[in-house]
Design a protein around this motif. Structure first.
Motif, PDB file in Angstrom:
ATOM      1  N   PRO A 332      -8.101  78.878  21.033  1.00  0.00           N
ATOM      2  CA  PRO A 332      -8.250  78.390  19.661  1.00  0.00           C
ATOM      3  C   PRO A 332      -7.604  77.004  19.529  1.00  0.00           C
ATOM      4  CG  PRO A 332      -7.444  80.642  19.671  1.00  0.00           C
ATOM      5  CD  PRO A 332      -7.346  80.146  21.077  1.00  0.00           C
ATOM      6  N   VAL A 333      -8.189  76.162  18.704  1.00  0.00           N
ATOM      7  CA  VAL A 333      -7.693  74.794  18.524  1.00  0.00           C
ATOM      8  C   VAL A 333      -7.511  74.525  17.032  1.00  0.00           C
ATOM      9  CG1 VAL A 333      -8.234  72.342  18.810  1.00  0.00           C
ATOM     10  CG2 VAL A 333      -8.782  73.949  20.634  1.00  0.00           C
ATOM     11  N   ALA A 334      -6.371  73.887  16.670  1.00  0.00           N
ATOM     12  CA  ALA A 334      -6.094  73.505  15.284  1.00  0.00           C
ATOM     13  C   ALA A 334      -6.063  71.984  15.177  1.00  0.00           C
ATOM     14  CB  ALA A 334      -4.763  74.099  14.837  1.00  0.00           C
ATOM     15  N   PHE A 335      -6.753  71.455  14.177  1.00  0.00           N
ATOM     16  CA  PHE A 335      -6.762  70.014  13.907  1.00  0.00           C
ATOM     17  C   PHE A 335      -5.955  69.761  12.640  1.00  0.00           C
ATOM     18  CE2 PHE A 335     -10.703  70.855  16.187  1.00  0.00           C
ATOM     19  CZ  PHE A 335     -10.736  69.830  17.129  1.00  0.00           C
ATOM     20  N   CYS A 336      -5.117  68.761  12.676  1.00  0.00           N
ATOM     21  CA  CYS A 336      -4.273  68.454  11.524  1.00  0.00           C
ATOM     22  C   CYS A 336      -4.375  66.962  11.194  1.00  0.00           C
ATOM     23  CB  CYS A 336      -2.820  68.820  11.823  1.00  0.00           C
ATOM     24  SG  CYS A 336      -1.714  68.618  10.393  1.00  0.00           S
ATOM     25  N   GLY A 337      -5.077  66.643  10.118  1.00  0.00           N
ATOM     26  CA  GLY A 337      -5.147  65.264   9.650  1.00  0.00           C
ATOM     27  C   GLY A 337      -5.967  64.333  10.518  1.00  0.00           C
ATOM     28  N   VAL A 338      -6.851  64.884  11.351  1.00  0.00           N
ATOM     29  CA  VAL A 338      -7.669  64.026  12.210  1.00  0.00           C
ATOM     30  C   VAL A 338      -9.140  64.390  12.043  1.00  0.00           C
ATOM     31  CG1 VAL A 338      -5.891  63.588  13.942  1.00  0.00           C
ATOM     32  CG2 VAL A 338      -7.378  65.592  14.178  1.00  0.00           C
ATOM     33  N   SER A 339     -10.005  63.396  12.275  1.00  0.00           N
ATOM     34  CA  SER A 339     -11.443  63.596  12.127  1.00  0.00           C
ATOM     35  C   SER A 339     -12.187  62.992  13.303  1.00  0.00           C
ATOM     36  CB  SER A 339     -11.942  62.937  10.824  1.00  0.00           C
ATOM     37  OG  SER A 339     -11.299  63.459   9.688  1.00  0.00           O
ATOM     38  N   ASP A 340     -13.426  63.444  13.471  1.00  0.00           N
ATOM     39  CA  ASP A 340     -14.347  62.862  14.449  1.00  0.00           C
ATOM     40  C   ASP A 340     -13.831  62.930  15.884  1.00  0.00           C
ATOM     41  OD1 ASP A 340     -16.198  62.057  12.413  1.00  0.00           O
ATOM     42  OD2 ASP A 340     -14.828  60.427  11.927  1.00  0.00           O
ATOM     43  N   LEU A 341     -13.218  64.058  16.216  1.00  0.00           N
ATOM     44  CA  LEU A 341     -12.734  64.273  17.578  1.00  0.00           C
ATOM     45  C   LEU A 341     -13.544  65.375  18.261  1.00  0.00           C
ATOM     46  CD1 LEU A 341      -8.830  64.245  17.244  1.00  0.00           C
ATOM     47  CD2 LEU A 341     -10.329  62.359  17.917  1.00  0.00           C
ATOM     48  N   ALA A 342     -13.654  65.270  19.583  1.00  0.00           N
ATOM     49  CA  ALA A 342     -14.177  66.342  20.417  1.00  0.00           C
ATOM     50  C   ALA A 342     -13.038  66.815  21.315  1.00  0.00           C
ATOM     51  CB  ALA A 342     -15.338  65.853  21.265  1.00  0.00           C
ATOM     52  N   VAL A 343     -12.763  68.093  21.278  1.00  0.00           N
ATOM     53  CA  VAL A 343     -11.698  68.668  22.099  1.00  0.00           C
ATOM     54  C   VAL A 343     -12.316  69.714  23.020  1.00  0.00           C
ATOM     55  CG1 VAL A 343      -9.576  70.018  22.118  1.00  0.00           C
ATOM     56  CG2 VAL A 343      -9.900  68.231  20.401  1.00  0.00           C
ATOM     57  N   VAL A 344     -12.102  69.524  24.316  1.00  0.00           N
ATOM     58  CA  VAL A 344     -12.635  70.436  25.320  1.00  0.00           C
ATOM     59  C   VAL A 344     -11.476  70.973  26.138  1.00  0.00           C
ATOM     60  CG1 VAL A 344     -14.245  70.721  27.238  1.00  0.00           C
ATOM     61  CG2 VAL A 344     -14.748  69.059  25.427  1.00  0.00           C
ATOM     62  N   VAL A 345     -11.335  72.292  26.164  1.00  0.00           N
ATOM     63  CA  VAL A 345     -10.275  72.935  26.948  1.00  0.00           C
ATOM     64  C   VAL A 345     -10.954  73.910  27.898  1.00  0.00           C
ATOM     65  CG1 VAL A 345      -8.123  74.248  26.889  1.00  0.00           C
ATOM     66  CG2 VAL A 345      -8.728  72.755  24.960  1.00  0.00           C
ATOM     67  N   LYS A 346     -11.097  73.500  29.152  1.00  0.00           N
ATOM     68  CA  LYS A 346     -11.777  74.316  30.151  1.00  0.00           C
ATOM     69  C   LYS A 346     -11.153  74.074  31.521  1.00  0.00           C
ATOM     70  CE  LYS A 346     -15.128  76.212  27.687  1.00  0.00           C
ATOM     71  NZ  LYS A 346     -15.413  77.659  27.620  1.00  0.00           N
ATOM     72  N   ASN A 347     -11.167  75.107  32.358  1.00  0.00           N
ATOM     73  CA  ASN A 347     -10.712  74.993  33.749  1.00  0.00           C
ATOM     74  C   ASN A 347      -9.301  74.426  33.862  1.00  0.00           C
ATOM     75  OD1 ASN A 347     -13.259  75.885  34.983  1.00  0.00           O
ATOM     76  ND2 ASN A 347     -14.096  73.961  34.186  1.00  0.00           N
ATOM     77  N   GLY A 348      -8.446  74.799  32.902  1.00  0.00           N
ATOM     78  CA  GLY A 348      -7.050  74.372  32.952  1.00  0.00           C
ATOM     79  C   GLY A 348      -6.816  72.914  32.618  1.00  0.00           C
ATOM     80  N   LYS A 349      -7.811  72.250  32.031  1.00  0.00           N
ATOM     81  CA  LYS A 349      -7.682  70.837  31.660  1.00  0.00           C
ATOM     82  C   LYS A 349      -8.076  70.679  30.196  1.00  0.00           C
ATOM     83  CE  LYS A 349      -7.099  69.373  36.033  1.00  0.00           C
ATOM     84  NZ  LYS A 349      -7.357  70.628  36.743  1.00  0.00           N
ATOM     85  N   VAL A 350      -7.560  69.602  29.574  1.00  0.00           N
ATOM     86  CA  VAL A 350      -7.831  69.316  28.172  1.00  0.00           C
ATOM     87  C   VAL A 350      -8.374  67.902  28.032  1.00  0.00           C
ATOM     88  CG1 VAL A 350      -6.858  69.146  25.842  1.00  0.00           C
ATOM     89  CG2 VAL A 350      -5.957  70.851  27.444  1.00  0.00           C
ATOM     90  N   LEU A 351      -9.473  67.778  27.306  1.00  0.00           N
ATOM     91  CA  LEU A 351     -10.020  66.470  26.953  1.00  0.00           C
ATOM     92  C   LEU A 351      -9.958  66.326  25.446  1.00  0.00           C
ATOM     93  CD1 LEU A 351     -11.727  63.839  27.579  1.00  0.00           C
ATOM     94  CD2 LEU A 351     -13.745  65.265  27.116  1.00  0.00           C
ATOM     95  N   VAL A 352      -9.348  65.246  24.982  1.00  0.00           N
ATOM     96  CA  VAL A 352      -9.354  64.875  23.573  1.00  0.00           C
ATOM     97  C   VAL A 352     -10.063  63.531  23.481  1.00  0.00           C
ATOM     98  CG1 VAL A 352      -7.985  64.384  21.515  1.00  0.00           C
ATOM     99  CG2 VAL A 352      -7.173  66.080  23.178  1.00  0.00           C
ATOM    100  N   MET A 353     -11.222  63.524  22.828  1.00  0.00           N
ATOM    101  CA  MET A 353     -12.070  62.335  22.845  1.00  0.00           C
ATOM    102  C   MET A 353     -12.553  61.995  21.443  1.00  0.00           C
ATOM    103  SD  MET A 353     -15.664  61.761  24.936  1.00  0.00           S
ATOM    104  CE  MET A 353     -16.643  62.729  23.776  1.00  0.00           C
ATOM    105  N   LYS A 354     -12.522  60.733  21.118  1.00  0.00           N
ATOM    106  CA  LYS A 354     -13.138  60.292  19.881  1.00  0.00           C
ATOM    107  C   LYS A 354     -14.649  60.360  20.059  1.00  0.00           C
ATOM    108  CE  LYS A 354     -13.302  56.451  16.594  1.00  0.00           C
ATOM    109  NZ  LYS A 354     -12.815  55.078  16.275  1.00  0.00           N
ATOM    110  N   LYS A 355     -15.335  60.931  19.105  1.00  0.00           N
ATOM    111  CA  LYS A 355     -16.781  61.020  19.214  1.00  0.00           C
ATOM    112  C   LYS A 355     -17.393  59.634  19.379  1.00  0.00           C
ATOM    113  CE  LYS A 355     -17.501  65.367  16.735  1.00  0.00           C
ATOM    114  NZ  LYS A 355     -18.201  66.028  15.623  1.00  0.00           N
ATOM    115  N   GLY A 356     -18.389  59.556  20.248  1.00  0.00           N
ATOM    116  CA  GLY A 356     -19.025  58.278  20.511  1.00  0.00           C
ATOM    117  C   GLY A 356     -18.410  57.496  21.653  1.00  0.00           C
ATOM    118  N   ALA A 357     -17.350  58.058  22.260  1.00  0.00           N
ATOM    119  CA  ALA A 357     -16.645  57.344  23.335  1.00  0.00           C
ATOM    120  C   ALA A 357     -17.027  57.858  24.718  1.00  0.00           C
ATOM    121  CB  ALA A 357     -15.137  57.467  23.135  1.00  0.00           C
ATOM    122  N   GLY A 358     -18.212  58.453  24.822  1.00  0.00           N
ATOM    123  CA  GLY A 358     -18.626  59.059  26.089  1.00  0.00           C
ATOM    124  C   GLY A 358     -18.760  58.090  27.245  1.00  0.00           C
TER     125      GLY A 358
END
Length: 374
Positions: A332-358
């Motif tokens: 489970p993921v909680a967002f506090c005061g932030v928008s337009d983010l993509a959060v991926v938590v898989k295979n023991g790693k975490v990606l926090v990315m601003k949308k559009g920054a691919g």
């Protein structure tokens, strides 16, 4: 009801899908992922192959390290399929393990050689990627019938996707004159590499440029002759197949496999690594394209993945003081005061990315290999 247009289907399934890191990793790549918790990308590609009702084989060409995973995917799909489709998977689907990656020209030439061992008659072949989303299936089947007709006329056939935006991540096709006798199929004037943004905008304004989907149709006779003419180094690497025979049948979980085969290993050791686009498509004077009537997406970014994900594929998240966040996570993921983010938590790693920054993803993966795994 399928459209019997191709004798054989080749699915290329050896990629890693780095732009969907950390969910897509070498041992569990993009083609094994699912956007909705149901069929994986690979299973959907096999379903498309089955819908075409090929009389011959379905070859899934992949990396040696993925053979077990591919077999598991095939068996799982077979159990969910109709009796006829299950029988086709167990009888005519073959997993081919490349000795090492050699881009896309070598595996397609290898596929032609393998298919000729089963039947010396001419093969009309469709190549599919293992990680695309295509809908509706009926439109795809209809377009495949046109592609098959053009392939039988002696063309290397692409699928031209009408662009919906000035994308810089795709190669483009410039449409030429229409192909006689087949509606919505045209000669290709030329191919364009991935453009910068301003060039892509010009392509859209001109209206005669299309995205190249990376799916191809051809006969084995035509393809072998074109490789021999356009890229003789690849052709020569595979000459050792002449007069040989297929290895003794081996099965994994009931699925036929070809791996650790000396003629294949010897050829791959000699062949250059080159894309079929560069080796054949851009050099042949017999390139044509079907104007696709289906929707297509190569899901090459998390922004694209989100469009198809159903509620984050079942992931739980909460957001306070922000909006428009996307989660694809084992936790489970909680967002506090932030928008337009993509959060991926898989295979023991975490990606926090601003949308559009691919566009930064390849550099992220490169650094992650050094920092996280080095």
């Amino acid at each position: 009801m399928g459209v019997k247009s191709f004798s054989d289907i080749v699915i290329l399934a050896g990629g890693i899908g780095e732009r969907l890191w950390p969910a897509s990793v070498p041992e569990n790549p993009k083609q094994f992922l699912s956007v909705d918790g149901n069929l994986s990308f690979l299973q959907s590609a096999i379903q498309r192959a089955l819908a075409l009702e090929p009389d011959g084989k379905i070859l899934v060409i992949t990396r040696g390290s993925l053979v077990k995973g591919v077999a598991e995917q095939c068996v799982s799909l077979a159990e969910k399929s109709s009796t006829d489709d299950k029988e086709k998977i167990l009888k005519d689907l073959i997993i081919v393990a490349e000795p090492q990656p050699r881009h896309t020209c070598a595996p397609l030439l290898l596929a032609c050689k393998i298919l000729q061992f089963f039947d010396q008659a001419e093969h009309t072949i469709l190549t599919l990627a293992s990680d695309h989303i295509i809908s509706p299936v009926q439109s795809f089947l209809s377009d495949c019938k046109k592609a098959s007709l053009a392939a039988k006329k002696g063309y290397f056939v692409c699928y031209a996707i009408p662009p919906s935006s000035p994308a810089t991540g795709y190669g483009y096709i410039k449409a030429g004159s229409g192909l006689d006798g087949i509606e919505n199929v045209f000669n290709i004037d030329n191919f364009k590499e991935k453009p910068d943004l301003e060039t892509a905008k010009e392509y859209l304004k001109e209206g005669c440029y299309y995205w190249n989907s990376g799916m191809f149709a051809f006969t084995d006779t035509f393809f072998l002759n074109e490789v021999k003419k356009c890229e003789p180094s690849v052709w020569q690497a595979f000459e050792n197949f002449t007069g040989d025979s297929l290895p003794k049948e081996t099965k994994l979980m009931g699925i036929e496999c070809i791996e650790n085969w000396p003629p294949m290993s010897e050829s791959y050791a000699k062949t250059p690594s080159i894309a079929v686009d560069n080796a054949v498509a851009e050099r042949t004077d017999k390139a044509a394209a079907v104007m696709a009537s289906f929707e297509w997406d190569d899901v090459g970014s998390w922004d694209s993945f989100e469009k198809y994900a159903v509620n984050g594929s079942g992931n739980k998240s909460i957001s306070v003081g922000g909006k428009n966040n996307f989660v694809y996570s084992d936790l489970p993921v909680a967002f506090c005061g932030v928008s337009d983010l993509a959060v991926v938590v898989k295979n023991g790693k975490v990606l926090v990315m601003k949308k559009g920054a691919g566009d930064y993803m390849r550099e992220i993966v490169k650094q992650a290999k050094t920092v996280f795994e080095g």
